[in-house]
Scaffold this motif. Sequence first.
Motif, mmCIF file in Angstrom:
data_model
loop_
_atom_site.group_PDB
_atom_site.id
_atom_site.type_symbol
_atom_site.label_atom_id
_atom_site.label_comp_id
_atom_site.label_asym_id
_atom_site.label_seq_id
_atom_site.Cartn_x
_atom_site.Cartn_y
_atom_site.Cartn_z
ATOM 1 N N LEU A 1 15.315 4.800 4.959
ATOM 2 C CA LEU A 1 14.354 4.889 6.069
ATOM 3 C C LEU A 1 13.063 4.148 5.735
ATOM 4 N N LEU B 1 17.399 7.784 9.544
ATOM 5 C CA LEU B 1 16.544 8.829 10.135
ATOM 6 C C LEU B 1 17.397 9.943 10.741
ATOM 7 N N ARG C 1 17.937 1.659 9.621
ATOM 8 C CA ARG C 1 16.905 2.666 9.351
ATOM 9 C C ARG C 1 16.985 3.803 10.371
ATOM 10 N N ASN D 1 18.961 8.553 2.021
ATOM 11 C CA ASN D 1 18.530 8.189 3.374
ATOM 12 C C ASN D 1 17.011 8.055 3.478
ATOM 13 N N GLN D 2 16.290 8.793 2.654
ATOM 14 C CA GLN D 2 14.838 8.631 2.647
ATOM 15 C C GLN D 2 14.472 7.215 2.172
#
Length: 288
Positions: A126, A140, A136, A122-123
């Motif tokens: 994002l 987050l 995105r 997920n980083q």
Amino acid sequence: MTHRVRTCLAAVLAVVCLSTSSLAWGPQGHRLVGMVASTYLTGTARQNVSWLLGTQTLADVATWADEYLEGNNQTGPWHYVNIPPFAKAYNRDRDCPRQPGVSAGGRGDQWRDCVVDRIQYNQERLADPSLDRADRAVALKFLVHFVGDLHQPFHALGVERGGNGIEVVAFGTADCSPGGMTSRPCNLHSVWDSTMIARRKLGDLQYLTVLQQLIRHKRLDREPVDSPAAWALESHALAKKGLVPEYGEIDEAYYAEHIRVVDRRLALGGLRLAALLNRSLTTPPPKE
Ligand code: ADE
Ligand code: ZN
Ligand code: ZN
């Protein structure tokens, strides 16, 4: 149905539905991680968060991933990592399961099903400006939640499903059903998710002040930020110290010993979430 019967039924349903989750810090723990993080964002990260979430704050979206679980069971394992009790290190091949039906190293094996991998996944999403804003924003929301979860010690210990399978007597009661409706045994995992936090009897803003004092006094903002694998190993060690046998007593002495750990993990979770967002969101969002 009379109005009173309907109101009563709605209340019963709310209690039953709210009582089913055992995969997270309780809502207050998650909100606090989001609140701490919000105070440590750079200007650019803050602008991006507003662009992605609109009027919502990090605290507002911190429990979304638990609500999303309903009807999306495949996301369950994203909330924890079961590191065996004897382990000295996190080992991805041992501790982070491949997605169902995917062979090792094959196509589709880039991301696995545990919280350590899902934070990194997920980083990257994002930080990816080629993705849609909505995608995105989802990344987050997952991140705010998963960084919180990984700082709950029992989300990293592979003993009895992170302590979910260890029934305990918590402060004199073996029945931890919210509102005392259906009977629901207390377990060690939920003591750490919510019972100890609730026992502090602090509102969110009061609790945030406590965590900010802790950060200042203990210089927590100078602690290494490190990687999700390192956070997992910290949690793993803390959870082992908090283990009790089945039907063990969670009493005032246990609380006095471990509530400091709860506070420190909430504070560190918030600081590390902020650091991760600050690293991922370094260019200003597009002008509206
Ligand atoms: N389910 C299985 N293992 C778990 C853990 N460590 N934490 C939360 N839920 C779990
Ligand atoms: Zn969770
Ligand atoms: Zn949990």
